[in-house]
Scaffold this motif. Structure first.
Motif, PDB file in Angstrom:
ATOM      1  N   ASP A   1       8.308  -5.710   0.013  1.00 11.28           N
ATOM      2  CA  ASP A   1       7.933  -5.571   1.326  1.00 11.28           C
ATOM      3  C   ASP A   1       8.610  -6.280   2.502  1.00 11.28           C
ATOM      4  O   ASP A   1       9.523  -5.579   3.287  1.00 11.28           O
ATOM      5  CB  ASP A   1       6.762  -5.630   1.599  1.00 11.28           C
ATOM      6  CG  ASP A   1       5.906  -4.556   1.185  1.00 11.28           C
ATOM      7  OD1 ASP A   1       6.228  -3.164   0.868  1.00 11.28           O
ATOM      8  OD2 ASP A   1       4.357  -4.533   0.916  1.00 11.28           O
TER       9      ASP A   1
ATOM     10  N   GLY B   1       5.923   6.138   3.944  1.00  5.69           N
ATOM     11  CA  GLY B   1       4.869   6.575   2.627  1.00  5.69           C
ATOM     12  C   GLY B   1       5.478   5.826   1.559  1.00  5.69           C
ATOM     13  O   GLY B   1       4.590   5.905   0.228  1.00  5.69           O
ATOM     14  N   ARG B   2       6.650   5.470   1.337  1.00 11.78           N
ATOM     15  CA  ARG B   2       7.354   5.113   0.076  1.00 11.78           C
ATOM     16  C   ARG B   2       6.998   5.874  -1.052  1.00 11.78           C
ATOM     17  O   ARG B   2       6.876   5.565  -2.167  1.00 11.78           O
ATOM     18  CB  ARG B   2       6.900   3.609  -0.171  1.00 11.78           C
ATOM     19  CG  ARG B   2       7.455   2.467   0.991  1.00 11.78           C
ATOM     20  CD  ARG B   2       7.343   1.342   0.303  1.00 11.78           C
ATOM     21  NE  ARG B   2       5.693   0.985   0.046  1.00 11.78           N
ATOM     22  CZ  ARG B   2       5.257   0.100   0.898  1.00 11.78           C
ATOM     23  NH1 ARG B   2       5.828  -0.520   1.739  1.00 11.78           N
ATOM     24  NH2 ARG B   2       4.084  -0.286   0.505  1.00 11.78           N
TER      25      ARG B   2
ATOM     26  N   SER C   1       3.504   2.283  -4.169  1.00 16.61           N
ATOM     27  CA  SER C   1       3.239   3.245  -3.048  1.00 16.61           C
ATOM     28  C   SER C   1       1.712   3.861  -3.428  1.00 16.61           C
ATOM     29  O   SER C   1       1.506   4.555  -4.557  1.00 16.61           O
ATOM     30  CB  SER C   1       4.092   4.308  -2.781  1.00 16.61           C
ATOM     31  OG  SER C   1       5.114   3.886  -2.486  1.00 16.61           O
TER      32      SER C   1
ATOM     33  N   VAL D   1       0.102   8.285  -0.204  1.00 13.77           N
ATOM     34  CA  VAL D   1       1.348   9.100  -0.391  1.00 13.77           C
ATOM     35  C   VAL D   1       0.564  10.457  -0.053  1.00 13.77           C
ATOM     36  O   VAL D   1       1.055  11.410   0.673  1.00 13.77           O
ATOM     37  CB  VAL D   1       1.610   9.118  -2.010  1.00 13.77           C
ATOM     38  CG1 VAL D   1       2.837  10.162  -2.239  1.00 13.77           C
ATOM     39  CG2 VAL D   1       2.464   8.010  -2.188  1.00 13.77           C
TER      40      VAL D   1
END
Length: 276
Positions: free
Chosen positions: A258, A274-275, A187, A192
């Motif tokens: 992914d 946003g992982r 990420s 983030v």
């Protein structure tokens, strides 16, 4: 000069005592109370009382001056600091035994708000300083620079250190940060930050106390400290699982991870936008 006075006061001197002691040291020769008052700014009405307190604590000595007047000499700074260190260490040793004996069992686990970034980082330093078994951090380089030395001290005590960094961990003069350190590449930190709007910080010591908070891009900060072991455990698990996800991405490749998330809506929902 203000720094010297401030630190002398932290070590137990009053403001007037600190000023008078510095004036004695700077004089380089025996001086009387009038001259100490003139050099230090201590009022003449209280300068002899102040000098008497310095003499009583062993930080200054009385000597006979001209016409049997009383002059004063300071205890040399190195000797004063050695004495203060011994007294401080002795008090800490006594309190380590005495204080736990009078502590009442808490009615509930402590939790309190942290009013700003400085308070949050200071409390995080406390948590790190108390860690003996393990230490978990999810952190950004901006905050890690402040906590770097404390993390190294914890590792030196034998605490197992695990760090998830949102951004590159700059090499410090002491070398690479000890322990298991991972840079969050799966990420992207900028993604983030854009998603959350702040830099999250999680610091957990021995899975019994934690600091959790955020630093906004506008300079604001918020956070909490907790000694609730259930909350601390959840915070530690958050860091552990984020590290595990990072390791998994490094092993199988971000593209494959992914694809796995994209084909499994349940996993995608758990991963979150946003992982982070």
């Amino acid at each position: 000069m203000p720094d010297i006075l401030e630190h002398l006061q932290r070590l137990g001197m009053s403001g007037y005592e600190a000023k008078a002691y510095v004036a004695l040291v700077a004089a380089g020769r025996p001086v009387n109370g009038y001259e100490v008052a003139k050099r230090s700014g201590v009022p003449r009405s209280t300068v002899y009382e102040t000098l008497g307190k310095l003499v009583a604590r062993g930080a200054a000595y009385e000597v006979r001056g001209a016409a049997d007047a009383t002059d004063y000499l300071p205890l040399p700074p190195a000797a004063l600091l050695d004495r203060m260190r011994r007294e401080f260490d002795g008090s800490v040793a006594v309190l380590q035994t005495a204080l736990p004996a009078v502590v009442a069992a808490p009615e509930g686990h402590l939790i309190h708000n942290l009013k700003d970034g400085e308070a949050m980082l200071a409390r995080a330093e406390d948590v790190i300083a108390g860690a003996r078994r393990d230490l978990f951090l999810s952190i950004w380089p901006q905050e890690l620079r402040r906590l770097d030395a404390r993390v190294r001290e914890a590792a030196g005590r034998g605490a197992e250190v695990s760090v998830m960094s949102f951004g590159k961990v700059a090499e410090a003069p002491g070398g690479d940060l000890p322990g298991s350190v991972h840079e969050h590449r799966y990420s992207a930190p900028e993604a983030v930050l854009q998603d959350l709007g702040y830099r999250l910080i999680v610091v957990v010591g021995d899975r019994r106390e934690a600091v959790v908070g955020g630093f906004g891009t506008d300079g604001s900060a918020w956070g909490v400290y907790t000694a609730d072991p259930a909350v601390a455990l959840m915070a530690a698990e958050y860091v552990r699982q984020d590290i595990a996800l990072q390791i998994l991405a490094e092993r199988v490749g971000a593209a494959e991870l992914d694809r796995l998330f994209a084909t499994d809506p349940g996993l995608l929902r758990l991963l979150g936008r946003g992982r982070a």
